[in-house]
Structures are given as C-alpha cells and as structure tokens.
Design an enzyme around this catalytic site. Structure first.
Site, PDB file in Angstrom:
ATOM      1  N   SER A 605       0.812  -1.235   0.097  1.00  0.00           N
ATOM      2  CA  SER A 605      -0.003   0.033   0.006  1.00  0.00           C
ATOM      3  C   SER A 605       0.979   1.065   0.083  1.00  0.00           C
ATOM      4  CB  SER A 605      -1.171   0.028   1.269  1.00  0.00           C
ATOM      5  OG  SER A 605      -1.908   0.596   1.160  1.00  0.00           O
ATOM      6  N   ASP A 690     -10.145  -3.288  -5.249  1.00  0.00           N
ATOM      7  CA  ASP A 690      -9.377  -2.037  -4.308  1.00  0.00           C
ATOM      8  C   ASP A 690     -10.011  -0.765  -4.603  1.00  0.00           C
ATOM      9  OD1 ASP A 690      -7.705  -0.858  -2.705  1.00  0.00           O
ATOM     10  OD2 ASP A 690      -5.897  -2.291  -3.124  1.00  0.00           O
ATOM     11  N   HIS A 725      -8.428  -4.627  -1.543  1.00  0.00           N
ATOM     12  CA  HIS A 725      -7.212  -4.064  -0.771  1.00  0.00           C
ATOM     13  C   HIS A 725      -6.452  -5.087   0.324  1.00  0.00           C
ATOM     14  CE1 HIS A 725      -4.266  -0.966  -0.172  1.00  0.00           C
ATOM     15  NE2 HIS A 725      -4.314  -1.111   1.262  1.00  0.00           N
TER      16      HIS A 725
END
Ligand code: NAG
Ligand code: NAG
Length: 758
Positions: A605, A690, A725
């Site tokens: 991320s 995501d 995600h």
C-alpha cells in the site's frame, strides 16, 4: 478512543469503496491471452528466455499537462473505473498467466511452504471469551473452515468479573449458542468479510456489516441473536461504522461518490432505509466521518477528521431525541478524540503546540470547562485511552515502544484533576506490540493483546487495582515452534541528517551467521502516523526457519517515535521516509546483517509506494522487492479528485494542484520516475476491486517498468480479480499469498531446493 484510519492501511477499518457500478467479473470468462495491444517490447529476459515473453501493454500516449509541465502517460488506458473493459481485463489475465508460468518451477516449493504455514495453525480453536453482561462472547474457528463462528454462552454467576474468571465448558455448563456462522453466510461468494458485529445493549439482537466483493461497501443486517432470523430489511451502501443507539436504533455512516464517509444516519429498526434521518453531512471533501461508542455505551461519538484537524459530536443514546451535539469545535490544526465515564467527557487534544497530545476532562454539562489530566509531553505520545467505572488505561509511546499506564479515577461525582501515580505494565521482549482489546467497562479488568516477533499473540487480563495479570489465551503455534530458538532485538540506524531510526529484528540464533551472508527481508511502511509494531506472524517463520533475518524499519512518516516522526515524513518531507529506509538497509549491510545480494524488501500500500520510490532511487541496493497493492502513481492520482481518497489525503501527500507540491511529488512518484536502468527482481500485486489503491496504479507501473528496464530479472504482476485491498478473505486463502510471496523471494535469491533449469 480509536481514531479514524486512513487509506493505505493494513487492518481493515474500512471506509472506502469503489463505484457501486462495478460489475462482478466472471472468473470463467475465456482467457484472451494474446488478444491485446501491439507486440513491441523489451527482449525476453535472458534467464527466462525459454518462457513465453511477458505481456506487453499497448501504448496509447496521453498528455497530462499541469503547471505548464507535460507528462506523457502511455498506459492511462489501463484505468477503467467500471472494471469491465475487455482489453484491460485481458491484459490483467495475461499478466496473471505469465506470473503463473514463470513461477511454475517453484509451484512445489510454494505448496510446501503453504502446507508448512497451515501446519502451524490449530484449526479448531476459540479466542479468549469476553464476559459482557449475562454472556461470554467469543469466536470459534473450525478445522478446514475459512471463516469464524460468532458464539456466546450464558454466564452462570452474578459474581463480579475478575482476572481469574474462566468460562465453564464442562457437561453441566450452559450450552454454546452460535449466533452467526460466517462459513454459512460466505457460501456462494468468492469473497466474504464481516466488518462489524455489534450486539444490541439488551443482548437480543446483532447488527453486522457484510462485504462480498472486497470493495468495502457494506450491507448491514440485523438478526435475532437467538433465532438468527432477520429483523427488518438490510441497509445498503454503508461503511462498516455502525453502532447501536439504544435497543431499537442504529446509527451508521454512508459515503459519497468518491467513497468518502460523509453522512451520518439514524435508523429505526424495521423501518425503511429511505425514511432514515441524516444527522450530519460533512461537506468539506478533505474530511471523513468516523463513529464510535463510548466504553460506557451511553454516548456515541461522531468524529469528522482530516489529517491534522478533527472535531466531535456526541449523541446521548438514552435520550428519546437522538441528535448530535457539538463536543469539540472545528478548529483548524486541532485534533480531538473523546470518551465518557460518569459525569465527564475525556478528550485527547493535539495541536501544533501540543503535538503529542494532552488528555483533558470536562463536565458533561459544560464542555468548555476543561481540566488537564495528563499534560503534553515532548517524549511521550498519547495514542489512545480506555475508560472503566473506576480506572483509565492510557496507551502511550515512548522512545519508539508502546507503553500502557493505568490510573485509578476519583469516585463518580468527585472532581477530577491531574492524574497521579500511574502504574505501568512491564513487558518482556526488547521490542514488542500491545493492542487494546475490548474489556468490560463495569470491571477493574483491562484486557490487552501482547505479542512480539517471537511471542505469539497473548491475551492478558490485568487487574488494575492489584497489578495481577493472567494469561487468558496464547495463540497456539504448532509444528514444533519453540520461542527460545528465536532472537528479537532492537537496532538503530543513523539517517544522513543524524536522526536515529529504530528497527525490529528477528532471526533464529542457530541458523544465522551475521557475517553478511544471511538472507534478509526488510519491511517498511512509513505513512499516516501508523506504527508498524513488531507483532507475531506464524507464516514469517517459513522464511526465518530458512535462515532469513527479518527486519522492520520504523522509518519517518509512521508514528513510532511520536507525532514529529510523522510530520517529518509527510508532505514536503516525504522523501525522509525513503531515504530512512535506504539508510536502514545500508546500516544492516555495513553491520553484516546481510548483503546486497541477499537483501529483499517488502511493503504494502503506502509501503508499496516506498518500494517503488527506493527501487528508482537505489535499484542496486536490493536483490528482490515485493510491492503489495502499491500506491505508485502518486501525481496522477493526487491530481484527480474523482479517485477515492484523493481529497482526503491532500494533507498527507500534498496538493499537486499547487506547483510546489506538484514538483516535489513528481520527483519521487514511482511511475513518473521509472528509468531505463537495471532493477532487481520485482513482484507487484493488486486487487481488482481495491478502492484504496486502484489496480491500475500497479498495472501501469509494471507496464512502464517492462518497457524501460534494461535487466533480465524477474518482473511479475499478480492481480486478484475477486478481491480488494486486503487480498483474499478466507484465513487459509490468505496464507496462499504469503506462500507465493516467499516462493518468489526464494526463487529470486536462488534459494530454491531444486531450481528447474530454464
Ligand atoms: C497541519 O499540518 C501541517 C503538516 O503536518 C503542519 O505543518 C501544520 O502546522 C498543521 N497545522 C496547521 C494549523 O496548519
Ligand atoms: C492480537 O490478536 C490478533 C489475533 O490473534 C493478532 O493477529 C494481532 O496481531 C494481535 N496483536 C498483537 C499486538 O499481537
């Protein structure tokens, strides 16, 4: 109280999601393997020359002009908000197929690692039951099942709660009742995640929030806790922030078109969602809403926050008239969180001056009259407080380590002043993690969860009067795990400006040589003031038991060393995050913890942005990198307010519509800085659904790297088509990702037992 969590975060306290028009993808759709794009591309990697060549994304130049500066994006077409464009999907599938083909020679190793990781799990287990009211509540896992069961059992006594309580389970004990079996609910879904499970105050009903795509848009159901029957119609398009306001009302939060949590609603049970009342609408698109119940359950707090400002409303759940009242005002640069006990609200308050926060209290009926309970301290940051009838637990950080301090509070009704004589809990490992756990407000028992990289998660009940602590549950680790084989230590590396950066280290003392020949995995994050604490992970043992040294670099931009640590690694100081990571790597090499030839790096991320940035800056320093769901197209994303999180994060990364930020951001944004140079072996992952990092960011990054890089190293892209995600949702499915990643790392390092010759 807990705080709002930002974008690229690890634990899912999800608020964000993709456009509701996203069409579910059929996994069975035919593979359009070569049906895309043109054919020009880099020559096939020398070491994998016998493989099918990697997919080459077609180039469709698009000029992006800002501040008179022109950028040409050849892969802009890879962004498809509907996630249904056949060319895009074909390209992603081709990448997945290529990845599978290249990794096929280590498939057996991956399976072995998976079996190893899974073999460490005690599959049928329960967590530590929590006594709340007339029940013990707990979660149960079953052999072979991906998801948990939410259970409870009546408490057969009226005696006060103590640290020595044990839930009776014998033949004479009250029967267990399964309130909700996620395995049943998950049937027929590729993805299944419950974001909230809230029992009503009278223990009769349960509201839960369900996501079946990974897009973090939840549907909320209310069920009867005994019969499991649905009560009323589900609420659609909700965040996972839901709370009970009494036994017959729910408060929840919804999102706007860019998935920003912007509205608070009041729902009366069994009424139609369309008749729900909007209690507050946050119109400023740099602010997002969060919702929290006080430990006393008497109040709900609605927080509206940006990255350095937040203010709070409260709702008195006992009142007939359920409305929001201002608790702390909206003052730019002041950040507050709130809680309640007795006649007081307890508020943590942060400002530019009191950057590590102070704790104050005010009477319920005069919120302007604040008394300081804990003053601001330069070296101690207040993270969170947890309140009880007679106590307060303060979660703090000092010198990079978590700290828990307990104070007895004056009796309710008495006046309250500065807190004195706190008791601090001692922890054993030199570097460790402590997470608050839900505890019973009407008790003196603080429950917390402790672990270190060598100590499995351990739930303790701690008597705040006597200081006695009892271990209620330590997560079993099977497969011959023995903590005494492992060493965990804290090291410090000096950054170029002299700043000392802490690192947490784990290795097996019988396997490492510390002469520079050991392989290493170095992990980093460094954003949003988040602390990457050294918790235990069973899967990590598969690397460490193969002789790896595992290190977390607690670089600036995170919150490990206090608020300043964060501010020194954001906005126009963001590059400190990257150079700190590089300095940690250099320090570890210099001190013979590893060498360039054996150094792998990993981040997810915002940590994936870190990977992209350091790979452009120092591609020579690493042997392999794994960038998970990486936020790599920073300038383009931050210039586009129609992308979720952009507006909310101008205070984190800067607003590139302003020239100064534009050029600074452009100087590190990974996609914009990919160059014709040699790169190490790289694995990049993404999730099609995501909402936090759009799959197209990593897809573009990989396409551009393929086009420009001059080496023959691995470059693999894996895009989960049915997830978001947080990768897959099942507990075993998730392990597959670890096994795959480790197989990639071992392959990249030439450490596979029998590398098929290619
Ligand atoms: C807001 O955040 C920035 C960056 O962290 C900081 O420089 C600024 O002083 C903060 N507060 C105010 C009131 O602007
Ligand atoms: C607390 O427990 C969970 C579940 O066992 C674990 O994953 C998490 O990392 C724990 N936190 C700490 C600090 O160990």
């Amino acid at each position: 109280m807990l705080r709002l969590l930002p974008r690229h975060l690890l634990p899912p306290r999800a608020h964000r999601a993709i456009s509701p028009t996203a069409s579910p993808l059929s996994r069975r759709r035919a593979l359009l393997l070569l049906g895309f794009g043109c054919c020009r591309g880099p020559p096939p990697a020398h070491s994998y020359a016998s493989m099918a060549p990697p997919p080459v994304a077609k180039k469709v130049p698009r000029q992006l002009v800002d501040h008179g500066d022109v950028r040409v994006d050849n892969y802009y077409w890879l962004r498809d908000d509907s996630r249904s464009d056949p060319d895009v999907l074909a390209h992603l599938r081709a990448e997945n197929d290529y990845t599978a083909a290249v990794m096929s020679d280590v498939k057996q190793l991956e399976d072995e690692i998976y079996a190893e990781i899974r073999g460490r799990i005690k599959e049928d287990d329960i967590d530590a039951p929590l006594r709340k009211g007339q029940y013990y509540y707990y979660e149960r896992t079953l052999t072979g099942k991906e998801y948990v069961q939410h259970c409870r059992r009546p408490v057969p006594t009226d005696a006060p709660i103590t640290v020595h309580d044990v839930m009776p389970t014998g033949p004479d004990a009250p029967d267990e009742h399964i309130i909700l079996d996620e395995n049943v609910k998950a049937e027929g879904h590729d993805y299944y995640s419950i974001g909230a499970f809230k029992v009503s105050p009278n223990n009769k009903l349960v509201a839960y929030a369900e996501d079946t795509k990974g897009d973090e848009i939840y549907t909320v159901y209310v069920i009867d806790a005994e019969s499991g029957e649905y009560v009323g119609q589900p609420l659609k398009g909700i965040t996972s922030d839901i709370e009970w306001a009494g036994d017959d009302h729910l408060v929840y939060i919804t999102m706007d078109s860019i998935l920003r949590p912007d509205k608070v609603w009041l729902h009366k049970l069994e009424s139609d969602q369309s008749s729900d009342a909007c209690l507050y609408h946050e119109k400023d698109d740099t602010f997002s809403l969060g919702l929290q119940a006080s430990e006393s359950k008497k109040y709900l707090f609605v927080e509206s926050g940006s990255k350095n400002t937040s203010f709070i409303f409260y709702l008195d759940t006992s009142k007939q008239n359920k409305e929001l009242v201002v608790l702390t005002p909206r003052v730019y640069g002041i950040d507050t969180t709130a809680s309640h006990r007795g006649n007081h609200f307890f508020i943590t308050r942060r400002s530019d001056e009191f950057y590590n926060s102070e704790l104050v209290a005010c009477p319920l009926d005069n919120v302007a009259e604040t008394t300081v309970l804990l003053p601001h301290r330069e070296s101690v940051k207040i993270q969170e407080v947890q309140l009880f009838d007679n106590h307060i637990a303060v979660y703090e950080r000092e010198n990079g380590l978590p700290k828990v301090t307990l104070y007895r509070l004056p009796a309710i009704g008495e006046s309250i002043g500065q807190l004195q004589g706190g008791r601090t809990i001692d922890f054993i490992d030199p570097t460790y993690a402590v997470d608050p756990e839900e505890s019973e407000f009407h008790s003196s028992v603080l429950r917390f969860n402790y672990s270190s990289m060598r100590t499995p998660p351990s739930v303790y009940d701690y008597d705040m009067d006597s200081g006695v602590s009892v271990l209620k549950k330590i997560k079993p680790v099977l497969g011959g795990f023995d903590a005494s084989n492992y060493v965990t230590e804290r090291k410090w590396a000096a950054a170029a400006d002299g700043t000392q950066i802490p690192m947490s280290v784990l290795y097996r003392k019988d396997l490492v040589k510390l002469d520079g020949s050991d392989p290493m995995l170095l992990y980093g994050y460094g954003s949003y003031e988040i602390c990457i604490d050294p918790t235990f992970r069973g899967s990590r043992l598969s690397l460490v038991d193969r002789g790896f040294i595992y290190v977390i670099a607690h670089i600036r931009g995170g919150g490990e060393m206090g608020r300043k640590w964060y501010e020194d690694g954001k906005l126009l100081k963001k590059k400190n995050t990257f150079t700190d990571f590089i300095d940690c790597a250099e320090h570890l090499i210099k001190n013979k913890y590893c060498s360039k030839e054996k150094l792998c790096i990993n981040g997810r991320s915002a940590g994936g942005l870190l990977m992209g940035a350091v790979l452009n800056m120092r591609p020579d320093l690493f042997k392999a990198a794994v960038a998970g769901v990486p936020f790599v197209d920073v300038v383009t994303t931050m210039l586009d307010p129609t992308i979720p999180l952009t507006t909310a994060e101008w205070e984190e990364w800067g607003d590139p519509r302003k020239e100064e930020y534009y050029y600074y951001m452009k100087s590190y944004s990974p996609v914009d800085n990919v160059a014709a140079q040699e790169y190490p072996n790289i694995l990049v992952t993404a999730g099609l659904n995501d909402p936090r990092v759009m799959y197209s960011e990593p897809a573009k990054y990989v396409a551009k790297l393929r086009d420009l890089k001059t080496d023959g190293n691995l470059l693999l892209f894996k895009c989960e088509l049915g997830a978001g995600h947080f990768s897959k949702s099942g507990r075993f499915e998730k392990l597959q990702e670890d096994a795959f990643t480790y197989a990639f790392i071992l392959k990249a390092l030439g450490m596979t037992p029998k590398m098929a010759s290619v």
